[in-house]
Design an enzyme around this catalytic site. Structure first.
Site, PDB file in Angstrom:
ATOM      1  N   ARG A   1      44.971  31.828  54.661  1.00  0.00           N
ATOM      2  CA  ARG A   1      46.392  31.527  54.567  1.00  0.00           C
ATOM      3  C   ARG A   1      47.155  32.234  55.684  1.00  0.00           C
ATOM      4  O   ARG A   1      46.807  33.325  56.098  1.00  0.00           O
ATOM      5  CB  ARG A   1      46.970  31.979  53.216  1.00  0.00           C
TER       6      ARG A   1
ATOM      7  N   TYR B   1      43.404  24.604  55.881  1.00  0.00           N
ATOM      8  CA  TYR B   1      42.858  25.648  55.006  1.00  0.00           C
ATOM      9  C   TYR B   1      43.449  25.570  53.593  1.00  0.00           C
ATOM     10  O   TYR B   1      44.664  25.398  53.424  1.00  0.00           O
ATOM     11  CB  TYR B   1      43.117  27.046  55.596  1.00  0.00           C
TER      12      TYR B   1
ATOM     13  N   LYS C   1      48.720  26.768  45.659  1.00  0.00           N
ATOM     14  CA  LYS C   1      49.712  27.835  45.820  1.00  0.00           C
ATOM     15  C   LYS C   1      51.119  27.275  45.993  1.00  0.00           C
ATOM     16  O   LYS C   1      52.092  27.839  45.492  1.00  0.00           O
ATOM     17  CB  LYS C   1      49.345  28.726  47.017  1.00  0.00           C
TER      18      LYS C   1
ATOM     19  N   HIS D   1      50.008  34.311  39.449  1.00  0.00           N
ATOM     20  CA  HIS D   1      48.735  34.369  40.178  1.00  0.00           C
ATOM     21  C   HIS D   1      47.735  35.146  39.316  1.00  0.00           C
ATOM     22  O   HIS D   1      47.480  36.318  39.567  1.00  0.00           O
ATOM     23  CB  HIS D   1      48.986  35.072  41.525  1.00  0.00           C
TER      24      HIS D   1
ATOM     25  N   SER E   1      44.969  38.449  46.172  1.00  0.00           N
ATOM     26  CA  SER E   1      43.927  37.606  46.746  1.00  0.00           C
ATOM     27  C   SER E   1      42.694  38.423  47.106  1.00  0.00           C
ATOM     28  O   SER E   1      42.803  39.497  47.709  1.00  0.00           O
ATOM     29  CB  SER E   1      44.465  36.914  47.994  1.00  0.00           C
TER      30      SER E   1
ATOM     31  N   CYS F   1      40.717  40.094  45.198  1.00  0.00           N
ATOM     32  CA  CYS F   1      40.631  41.383  44.504  1.00  0.00           C
ATOM     33  C   CYS F   1      39.973  41.274  43.134  1.00  0.00           C
ATOM     34  O   CYS F   1      40.110  42.168  42.300  1.00  0.00           O
ATOM     35  CB  CYS F   1      42.008  42.019  44.388  1.00  0.00           C
TER      36      CYS F   1
ATOM     37  N   ASP G   1      42.656  31.642  38.900  1.00  0.00           N
ATOM     38  CA  ASP G   1      43.622  31.917  39.972  1.00  0.00           C
ATOM     39  C   ASP G   1      45.089  31.771  39.564  1.00  0.00           C
ATOM     40  O   ASP G   1      45.926  32.500  40.058  1.00  0.00           O
ATOM     41  CB  ASP G   1      43.341  31.003  41.167  1.00  0.00           C
TER      42      ASP G   1
ATOM     43  N   ARG H   1      34.577  30.231  51.447  1.00  0.00           N
ATOM     44  CA  ARG H   1      34.973  29.841  50.088  1.00  0.00           C
ATOM     45  C   ARG H   1      34.065  28.751  49.530  1.00  0.00           C
ATOM     46  O   ARG H   1      33.443  28.011  50.269  1.00  0.00           O
ATOM     47  CB  ARG H   1      36.414  29.306  50.123  1.00  0.00           C
TER      48      ARG H   1
HETATM   49  P1  GTP Z   1      41.295  34.827  45.437  1.00  0.00           P
HETATM   50  O1  GTP Z   1      40.503  33.578  45.209  1.00  0.00           O
HETATM   51  O2  GTP Z   1      41.519  35.111  46.865  1.00  0.00           O
HETATM   52  O3  GTP Z   1      42.577  34.831  44.679  1.00  0.00           O
HETATM   53  O4  GTP Z   1      40.338  36.072  44.983  1.00  0.00           O
HETATM   54  P2  GTP Z   1      39.931  36.668  43.563  1.00  0.00           P
HETATM   55  O5  GTP Z   1      41.000  37.580  43.077  1.00  0.00           O
HETATM   56  O6  GTP Z   1      39.473  35.614  42.637  1.00  0.00           O
HETATM   57  O7  GTP Z   1      38.681  37.612  43.959  1.00  0.00           O
HETATM   58  P3  GTP Z   1      37.108  37.430  43.711  1.00  0.00           P
HETATM   59  O8  GTP Z   1      36.725  37.536  42.261  1.00  0.00           O
HETATM   60  O9  GTP Z   1      36.657  36.218  44.412  1.00  0.00           O
HETATM   61  O10 GTP Z   1      36.529  38.727  44.433  1.00  0.00           O
HETATM   62  C1  GTP Z   1      36.797  39.010  45.791  1.00  0.00           C
HETATM   63  C2  GTP Z   1      35.780  39.975  46.335  1.00  0.00           C
HETATM   64  O11 GTP Z   1      35.786  41.180  45.568  1.00  0.00           O
HETATM   65  C3  GTP Z   1      34.356  39.443  46.264  1.00  0.00           C
HETATM   66  O12 GTP Z   1      33.680  39.825  47.425  1.00  0.00           O
HETATM   67  C4  GTP Z   1      33.768  40.112  45.063  1.00  0.00           C
HETATM   68  O13 GTP Z   1      32.369  40.255  45.159  1.00  0.00           O
HETATM   69  C5  GTP Z   1      34.487  41.462  45.057  1.00  0.00           C
HETATM   70  N1  GTP Z   1      34.628  41.997  43.683  1.00  0.00           N
HETATM   71  C6  GTP Z   1      35.048  41.315  42.587  1.00  0.00           C
HETATM   72  N2  GTP Z   1      35.020  42.086  41.480  1.00  0.00           N
HETATM   73  C7  GTP Z   1      34.567  43.300  41.885  1.00  0.00           C
HETATM   74  C8  GTP Z   1      34.313  44.544  41.195  1.00  0.00           C
HETATM   75  O14 GTP Z   1      34.486  44.678  39.981  1.00  0.00           O
HETATM   76  N3  GTP Z   1      33.861  45.590  41.961  1.00  0.00           N
HETATM   77  C9  GTP Z   1      33.652  45.459  43.306  1.00  0.00           C
HETATM   78  N4  GTP Z   1      33.209  46.522  43.977  1.00  0.00           N
HETATM   79  N5  GTP Z   1      33.875  44.310  43.986  1.00  0.00           N
HETATM   80  C10 GTP Z   1      34.332  43.242  43.283  1.00  0.00           C
HETATM   81  C1  SPV Z   2      44.305  33.308  47.567  1.00  0.00           C
HETATM   82  O1  SPV Z   2      44.384  33.594  48.767  1.00  0.00           O
HETATM   83  O2  SPV Z   2      44.898  33.949  46.669  1.00  0.00           O
HETATM   84  C2  SPV Z   2      43.453  32.186  47.143  1.00  0.00           C
HETATM   85  C3  SPV Z   2      42.895  31.309  48.160  1.00  0.00           C
HETATM   86  O3  SPV Z   2      43.288  31.964  45.946  1.00  0.00           O
HETATM   87  S1  SPV Z   2      44.100  30.156  48.694  1.00  0.00           S
HETATM   88  O4  SPV Z   2      44.077  29.020  47.769  1.00  0.00           O
HETATM   89  O5  SPV Z   2      43.704  29.715  50.007  1.00  0.00           O
HETATM   90  O6  SPV Z   2      45.397  30.748  48.710  1.00  0.00           O
HETATM   91 MN    MN Z   3      44.277  33.483  44.667  1.00  0.00          MN
END
Ligand code: GTP
Ligand code: SPV
Ligand code: MN
Length: 603
Positions: free
Chosen positions: A89, A217, A226, A246, A268, A270, A297, A390
């Site tokens: 983004r 993207y 979003k 979110h 994002s 996290c 999400d 992704r």
């Molecule tokens: P968006 O789709 O961007 O909104 O991300 P999200 O909040 O859904 O994050 P996601 O669960 O995809 O995790 C993002 C990154 O953090 C990945 O590389 C995961 O492997 C890592 N991660 C997720 N949960 C944990 C955790 O509990 N501990 C650690 N160390 N890393 C984590």
């Molecule tokens: C984020 O960045 O929080 C996402 C991926 O979930 S996107 O849909 O590209 O914003």
């Molecule tokens: Mn997100």
């Protein structure tokens, strides 16, 4: 149904849309305007059928937009490589377009609608010459839900068209819900020439309209996500008395057989997707704990008058999730989910047509083609997969999909969890004293930036409610809205703060992933009035004995370090809240100022 097969003549001469267009005059008039503006060679109206999806995939492969992966290993899976300048983004190109700048508020980029229409109108003019325009009708939210909203995305990207089919309830259902009405979000999108200097994502709040130019993207181009379900919806929610957030949404079944629903806002990349699909440790599974996913999400939440509780739906129908870090140890559910009918974006390609990314396997492959299409060998100094690579996968692929995910009324939320990525200072878990204090915790949420947006990675920034990039209107009004929501509820969710990412000597103090169940157990028990908590400066905290640590790899000392509160570090942290509060210049709700004073007084 309200469709006719001979729509072409009413549109611009020379372009006859392929596919069924409803007789809805608002849709027809808008489509005619878009055709006139963009001059596509072909127009194709999508119906959401399986045959149509097969055909779109075939065309995308023929056009080189998608690469067919090894169908024995990954049936129904494809790889997309995006332009190297179009991998995340772009928040600096994202605008809220309202006549009054004050409605956009202090943290959004703002452009007057007149200027935005003129600027982007120039860019869209003739931009689809030689291209096919896809008309993608979609519904955000379970069909029949009072919260569900219709959008129509017009796009010249077949990748976007296919992705919208995965991420939303796409096709005829949208025409059915819309009927002859005019209440749909007009989403116009073109990849243009992908020049970052001519990239704009514009939100016209007053017109229920989104214009996005110059990016393919996800968050910039899949306009239901979003742009509609967060930025536009957050403003609608403010006006109509509900919330667009979110957040992930999960069901937690405990050994009593009781189910508790938890929503979680983490910025994002996290951890939302991972938390929403968590597999409890063996001991917990034996005892009867089970996690099911509703969303990963976005949630929309409203107060049900019958019981005065907060209910939530997931407006999406698929996951656009982070690939790196996903593997058989961290998230086996996700590995199963993305093994079929998934589009991978910007991962590495193995010689046998399989895919790879950092941490997928302990040992890297001897060779592969990296995300940009270049030969890659271990130690070459570049990542094989892009850090923001992704997957796009339908939620029905999720082996632990919650059975209530399509319930039009949603599920009652008992707890809200805020979480950031903080290598220092912030403890593993604590609970807010009450709703308003919870709004302060969420409002001052800090997190280290990630690859999900362009810009520097790893710097702490304030990301209120994980909505900094997604709150579509004045953030001060948004805070006020959160505080006022309490008055609509008879009983409100408990609010928590977590941090899975605290480090010492370069290593995480908490094992994370499935082990987060141990923290979640305390959260559930707190929501149900079953667990003890000690009062601290920050809020209610579990004592070591209140979190089950049996079978954990980490030591009691590491747990203590993960939970430690350092008053000096906290003082510095509170000073950084100032950075946010100064930006909000005088309009911050007084409740948040009082919460800050109370926090300082407790120190
Ligand atoms: P968006 O789709 O961007 O909104 O991300 P999200 O909040 O859904 O994050 P996601 O669960 O995809 O995790 C993002 C990154 O953090 C990945 O590389 C995961 O492997 C890592 N991660 C997720 N949960 C944990 C955790 O509990 N501990 C650690 N160390 N890393 C984590
Ligand atoms: C984020 O960045 O929080 C996402 C991926 O979930 S996107 O849909 O590209 O914003
Ligand atoms: Mn997100």
């Amino acid at each position: 149904m309200n469709t006719s097969k001979t729509p072409g003549s009413t549109l611009t001469p020379g372009v006859t849309p392929v596919g069924e267009l409803p007789s809805n005059s608002h849709v027809r008039q808008w489509l005619a305007e878009c055709i006139k503006l963009c001059h596509p060679d072909h127009v194709r109206v999508l119906d959401g059928s399986a045959a149509e999806k097969r055909d779109l995939l075939k065309r995308a492969v023929a056009d080189g937009v998608l690469l067919r992966l090894n169908q024995d290993k990954l049936p129904g899976c494809y790889l997309h490589r995006s332009h190297s300048n179009d991998v995340a983004r772009t928040e600096h190109c994202t605008y809220i377009c309202t006549p009054n700048e004050n409605l956009a508020g202090p943290i959004n980029n703002w452009m007057p609608p007149k200027d935005a229409y003129a600027l982007l109108g120039g860019l869209f003019c003739g931009c689809m010459r030689g291209r096919t325009m896809y008309v993608v009708p979609f519904v955000m939210g379970p069909l029949g839900s009072p919260l569900a909203r219709v959008g129509i995305e017009i796009t010249d990207s077949i990748y976007v068209a296919i992705s919208m089919g995965i991420m939303t309830r796409m096709g005829k259902a949208a025409w059915q819900q819309l009927g002859d009405g005019n209440d749909f979000t007009r989403c116009l999108h073109s990849v243009g020439d992908l020049d970052p200097a001519r990239r704009y994502i514009c939100h016209f709040l007053e017109d229920n309209t989104l214009w996005s130019f110059g990016s393919g993207y996800g968050g910039n181009a899949l306009l239901g996500k979003k742009c509609l379900a967060l930025r536009l919806a957050s403003y609608l929610g403010f006006q109509e008395g509900w919330m667009a957030e979110h957040m992930l949404l999960m069901g937690v079944t405990d050994p009593h057989g009781e189910k508790t629903y938890i929503a979680g806002a983490f910025p994002s990349a996290c951890g939302k997707t991972n938390f929403a699909m968590l597999i409890p440790p063996e001991k917990y599974r034996q005892a009867g704990w089970k996690i099911t996913t509703l969303g990963d999400d976005i949630v929309w939440m409203y107060v049900k008058p019958e019981d005065g509780r907060l209910y939530a739906i997931n407006p999406e129908a698929g996951y656009f999730g982070v690939v790196p870090g996903t593997n058989a140890r961290t998230n086996p559910n996700a590995m199963e989910m993305i093994a079929h009918d998934t589009i991978y974006t910007n991962v590495a390609l193995l010689p046998d047509g399989d895919v790879w990314w950092e941490s997928k396997t302990e040992d890297p492959p001897a060779e592969c083609i990296d995300w940009a299409g270049k030969p890659w060998v271990p130690g070459c100094g570049r990542p094989a997969a892009h850090p923001n690579s992704r997957f796009t996968t339908p939620m029905t692929n999720n082996p632990v999909l919650d059975p209530n995910v399509n319930d039009p009324g949603g599920v009652p939320v008992s707890g809200i969890v805020f979480g950031g990525r903080r290598s220092k200072t912030i403890p593993l878990v604590y609970q807010a004293f009450n709703w308003t204090h919870g709004v302060y915790l969420g409002g001052t949420l800090g997190s280290e930036t990630t690859a999900a947006a362009t810009g520097q990675v790893g710097v702490v920034r304030r990301d209120p409610m994980a909505m900094l990039p997604f709150c579509g209107y004045n953030i001060n009004l948004y805070f006020t809205h959160w505080i006022r929501m309490r008055k609509r509820m008879r009983d409100c969710p408990r609010i928590f703060h977590v941090n899975w990412f605290r480090m010492e000597d370069g290593r995480y103090l908490w094992p994370g992933f499935g082990e987060n169940m141990r923290v979640l157990e305390w959260i559930i028990n707190r929501c149900r009035g079953r667990a003890y908590a000690a009062e601290t400066i920050l809020g209610w905290m579990p004592r070591p004995a209140d979190i089950d640590q049996e079978g954990l790899d980490s030591t009691p000392e590491q747990f203590a370090a993960a939970q430690a509160i350092d008053a000096d570090a906290l003082k510095r942290e509170i000073l950084t809240h100032e950075e946010l509060f100064l930006k909000l210049a005088g309009e911050l709700p007084k409740e948040l100022i009082f919460q800050r004073e109370l926090l300082i007084a407790r120190l």
